[in-house]
Design a protein around this motif. Structure first.
Motif, PDB file in Angstrom:
ATOM      1  N   GLN A 169      -3.238  10.373   4.225  1.00 45.80           N
ATOM      2  CA  GLN A 169      -3.025  10.816   5.604  1.00 45.80           C
ATOM      3  C   GLN A 169      -3.795   9.937   6.576  1.00 45.80           C
ATOM      4  OE1 GLN A 169      -4.648  12.669   8.299  1.00 45.80           O
ATOM      5  NE2 GLN A 169      -2.685  13.128   9.260  1.00 45.80           N
ATOM      6  N   MET A 170      -4.994   9.554   6.206  1.00 50.53           N
ATOM      7  CA  MET A 170      -5.785   8.682   7.073  1.00 50.53           C
ATOM      8  C   MET A 170      -5.142   7.304   7.200  1.00 50.53           C
ATOM      9  SD  MET A 170      -9.844   7.701   6.882  1.00 50.53           S
ATOM     10  CE  MET A 170      -9.671   6.336   5.750  1.00 50.53           C
ATOM     11  N   ILE A 171      -4.599   6.783   6.089  1.00 45.62           N
ATOM     12  CA  ILE A 171      -3.940   5.477   6.132  1.00 45.62           C
ATOM     13  C   ILE A 171      -2.761   5.500   7.089  1.00 45.62           C
ATOM     14  CG2 ILE A 171      -2.514   3.879   4.784  1.00 45.62           C
ATOM     15  CD1 ILE A 171      -5.445   3.507   4.258  1.00 45.62           C
ATOM     16  N   PHE A 172      -1.957   6.554   7.038  1.00 46.61           N
ATOM     17  CA  PHE A 172      -0.802   6.614   7.932  1.00 46.61           C
ATOM     18  C   PHE A 172      -1.228   6.773   9.387  1.00 46.61           C
ATOM     19  CE2 PHE A 172       1.601   7.715   3.993  1.00 46.61           C
ATOM     20  CZ  PHE A 172       2.505   6.677   4.060  1.00 46.61           C
ATOM     21  N   ARG A 173      -2.336   7.441   9.638  1.00 47.09           N
ATOM     22  CA  ARG A 173      -2.860   7.469  11.008  1.00 47.09           C
ATOM     23  C   ARG A 173      -3.225   6.057  11.452  1.00 47.09           C
ATOM     24  NH1 ARG A 173      -4.361  12.120  13.627  1.00 47.09           N
ATOM     25  NH2 ARG A 173      -5.864  10.884  14.810  1.00 47.09           N
ATOM     26  N   GLN A 174      -3.847   5.302  10.583  1.00 51.64           N
ATOM     27  CA  GLN A 174      -4.203   3.933  10.938  1.00 51.64           C
ATOM     28  C   GLN A 174      -2.958   3.069  11.146  1.00 51.64           C
ATOM     29  OE1 GLN A 174      -6.815   3.502   7.478  1.00 51.64           O
ATOM     30  NE2 GLN A 174      -8.528   3.111   8.870  1.00 51.64           N
ATOM     31  N   PHE A 175      -1.940   3.259  10.307  1.00 51.73           N
ATOM     32  CA  PHE A 175      -0.680   2.535  10.503  1.00 51.73           C
ATOM     33  C   PHE A 175      -0.064   2.870  11.852  1.00 51.73           C
ATOM     34  CE2 PHE A 175       0.612   1.873   5.741  1.00 51.73           C
ATOM     35  CZ  PHE A 175      -0.367   0.895   5.641  1.00 51.73           C
ATOM     36  N   LEU A 197       0.834  -1.201   0.000  1.00 48.00           N
ATOM     37  CA  LEU A 197       0.000   0.000   0.000  1.00 48.00           C
ATOM     38  C   LEU A 197       0.870   1.253   0.000  1.00 48.00           C
ATOM     39  CD1 LEU A 197      -2.671   1.476   0.123  1.00 48.00           C
ATOM     40  CD2 LEU A 197      -2.770   1.023   2.586  1.00 48.00           C
ATOM     41  N   ILE A 198       1.964   1.250   0.756  1.00 45.99           N
ATOM     42  CA  ILE A 198       2.885   2.393   0.738  1.00 45.99           C
ATOM     43  C   ILE A 198       3.483   2.555  -0.653  1.00 45.99           C
ATOM     44  CG2 ILE A 198       5.031   3.327   1.679  1.00 45.99           C
ATOM     45  CD1 ILE A 198       4.372   1.860   4.301  1.00 45.99           C
ATOM     46  N   GLU A 199       3.855   1.448  -1.292  1.00 49.58           N
ATOM     47  CA  GLU A 199       4.393   1.507  -2.650  1.00 49.58           C
ATOM     48  C   GLU A 199       3.352   2.056  -3.618  1.00 49.58           C
ATOM     49  OE1 GLU A 199       6.561   1.552  -5.882  1.00 49.58           O
ATOM     50  OE2 GLU A 199       7.424   0.946  -3.960  1.00 49.58           O
ATOM     51  N   PHE A 200       2.102   1.648  -3.444  1.00 52.68           N
ATOM     52  CA  PHE A 200       1.040   2.148  -4.323  1.00 52.68           C
ATOM     53  C   PHE A 200       0.831   3.648  -4.111  1.00 52.68           C
ATOM     54  CE2 PHE A 200      -3.387   3.089  -5.428  1.00 52.68           C
ATOM     55  CZ  PHE A 200      -3.434   2.583  -6.717  1.00 52.68           C
ATOM     56  N   MET A 201       0.941   4.105  -2.870  1.00 53.36           N
ATOM     57  CA  MET A 201       0.811   5.538  -2.617  1.00 53.36           C
ATOM     58  C   MET A 201       1.949   6.307  -3.279  1.00 53.36           C
ATOM     59  SD  MET A 201      -0.842   5.924   1.204  1.00 53.36           S
ATOM     60  CE  MET A 201       0.185   4.771   2.118  1.00 53.36           C
ATOM     61  N   ALA A 202       3.147   5.715  -3.336  1.00 52.71           N
ATOM     62  CA  ALA A 202       4.242   6.350  -4.077  1.00 52.71           C
ATOM     63  C   ALA A 202       3.892   6.460  -5.554  1.00 52.71           C
ATOM     64  CB  ALA A 202       5.529   5.556  -3.882  1.00 52.71           C
ATOM     65  N   ASP A 203       3.288   5.419  -6.112  1.00 56.23           N
ATOM     66  CA  ASP A 203       2.866   5.466  -7.513  1.00 56.23           C
ATOM     67  C   ASP A 203       1.842   6.573  -7.736  1.00 56.23           C
ATOM     68  OD1 ASP A 203       4.503   3.307  -7.997  1.00 56.23           O
ATOM     69  OD2 ASP A 203       2.881   1.819  -7.905  1.00 56.23           O
ATOM     70  N   GLN A 204       0.956   6.781  -6.775  1.00 53.12           N
ATOM     71  CA  GLN A 204      -0.011   7.872  -6.898  1.00 53.12           C
ATOM     72  C   GLN A 204       0.699   9.219  -7.021  1.00 53.12           C
ATOM     73  OE1 GLN A 204      -2.163   7.070  -3.233  1.00 53.12           O
ATOM     74  NE2 GLN A 204      -3.927   6.269  -4.362  1.00 53.12           N
TER      75      GLN A 204
END
Length: 475
Positions: A252-258, A171-178
């Motif tokens: 930002q929400m994903i990183f809060r959940q992480f 998911l972090i890699e996909f966010m980099a692609d975004q």
């Protein structure tokens, strides 16, 4: 609804710096000719902007050849933007639910911007547009590198120890692609002088600190765009940028959940001025390519929250001097094991990655004494140490709490004769009943006055900023 084929071709036709189109499609195709294309054809997608796949990291070593923010050759007209009365026509619309002007077409009410059938042109239409979009591009570039850097710097075992799996890393890699897509889109709007990717210097030393850094960086990346989006002269560019920043909000929400934080503890997301976002991002940009596009925004002196709530603790407010950088105030994830919320077994204490957690002990609370320390103006920061921090404000008197729809001030008490340290009491204020305004990852700044401001004119606070902003992890 337009097909993807038509909208992509029209966009490429109208942006000033569309990257070279593949041979199978034309960058100058109009929507009319695209509509005539056979429905069975499959046009190639426009290419991404090129970017280095591997760059070095660390502080800048050298001497700046240019210093200071970009300024106009024609000069500066005043010392600040003056406050004016409302436009006389601002309150003339009756808002009674009825139509008051002839409709330009069936089912279409009169009014709106860009609704008269004129084709959109996705470009900057003013210096304000260009500088705002360039700032957004600097943000997209650092996020692209940041996400890749964390994945490269830490091992699979490091991520697993922090409770993050192979799927989370993907998911972090996909966010980099975004971010590659976001950088391409903003570059296309800006043109040939669009900022390039730089080299960066990150303070985190482990996965938990990396995640906290990411959730704070995406916070001001999102809020920095919300602050100027409604002010852009180019409504076309604003539309595209809105479509990218909604993705940033999800990041930002994903990183809060992480991080084991409650994913969305506010009713409204805050917007901040461009100079606030630039002040927060620039210390982590070590160096940029020669002739890099410079920015006009101000760099304020850095601000520390000395007792920043630490999400790594069961009692987040109990720590002191547990940050690894000013401004963003990224947490230091090394806390005593008996105080750590990682792998805690009591309900309301565990902070392992999860869809949601509800802490028994809040990270902060009204009435909490909050301690600050800040730098004086004149420090070289940012790309190639070529920007200089500055402030036009007088003596520090207040702490501005900028969150949701509110700008709230609390009195600042200086530490004796020390003019660069003090404390205040966290206010008890709500946006609406049932919604504590001070919550989530929010912004604070030291000011010399407490002007009444609202989300749409918040940038008028800048002449009053002594230091900051800093991110305050209030919840």
């Amino acid at each position: 609804m337009y097909s993807t084929r038509i909208s992509v071709a029209a966009l490429l036709a109208l942006v000033p710096f569309a990257l070279a189109a593949p041979a199978t499609t034309s960058a100058t195709t109009t929507s009319d000719s695209a509509a005539a294309t056979s429905s069975t054809s499959t046009p190639s997608a426009p290419p991404l902007r090129s970017h280095p796949t591997s760059i070095s990291h660390g502080p800048f070593h050298g001497t700046a050849t240019t210093t200071g923010a970009l300024t106009a050759a024609s000069g500066i007209l005043g010392t600040a933007i003056s406050s004016l009365p409302p436009n006389p026509n601002a309150t003339t619309y009756p808002s009674d639910g009825k139509l008051h002007d002839p409709q330009p077409a069936p089912y279409v009410p009169a009014g709106g911007v860009g609704t008269n059938g004129t084709p959109p042109v996705y470009n900057a239409k003013s210096d304000f547009d260009y500088e705002s979009l360039a700032l957004a591009l600097y943000q997209e570039w650092i996020e692209l590198d940041l996400f890749h850097n964390g994945l490269a710097r830490f091992s699979v075992e490091d991520f697993q120890a922090a409770g993050l799996t192979a799927e989370d890393r993907f998911l972090i890699e996909f966010m980099a692609d975004q971010e590659i897509g976001h950088a391409t889109m903003v570059s296309n709007i800006l043109g040939a002088q669009a900022p390039q990717q730089c080299q960066y210097n990150y303070p985190y030393t482990n996965v938990r600190e990396f995640v906290d850094f990411c959730q704070k960086l995406t916070r001001f990346g999102e809020s920095g765009v919300y602050g100027f989006l409604g002010h852009l002269d180019s409504r076309e560019a604003a539309t595209l940028l809105l479509q990218s920043i909604t993705t940033e909000a999800r990041q930002q929400m994903i990183f809060r959940q992480f991080e084991g934080l409650f994913p969305m503890p506010v009713w409204f997301e805050v917007g901040v001025p461009q100079s606030w976002a630039w002040s927060l991002i620039s210390p982590y940009i070590a160096s940029c390519p020669a002739n890099q596009t410079r920015l006009a925004w101000q760099n304020f002196p850095a601000l520390w929250v000395l007792n920043q709530p630490n999400p790594e603790r069961i009692n987040g407010s109990s720590g002191f001097n547990e940050t690894i950088s000013a401004g963003m105030n990224t947490m230091n994830a090394t806390v005593p094991s008996n105080d750590s919320c990682i792998n805690a077994t009591t309900v309301g204490e565990n902070c392992n990655p999860a869809i949601t957690h509800n802490r028994t002990i809040p990270l902060s609370f009204p009435g909490r004494k909050v301690y600050f320390e800040w730098e004086t103006p004149g420090k070289a920061v940012g790309p190639n140490n070529s920007y200089i921090t500055s402030s036009e404000a007088g003596s520090p008197k207040f702490v501005a709490w900028v969150t949701q729809l509110n700008v709230t001030y609390s009195a600042l008490t200086l530490n004796g004769s020390n003019s660069t340290a003090g404390w205040t009491t966290q206010p008890n204020v709500s946006t609406y009943q049932g919604d504590p305004a001070i919550n989530g990852t929010m912004f604070v700044a030291i000011t010399d006055d407490n002007p009444f401001l609202t989300p749409f004119n918040l940038s008028l606070i800048n002449p009053h900023v002594v230091a900051g902003p800093a991110l305050y992890q209030s919840g």
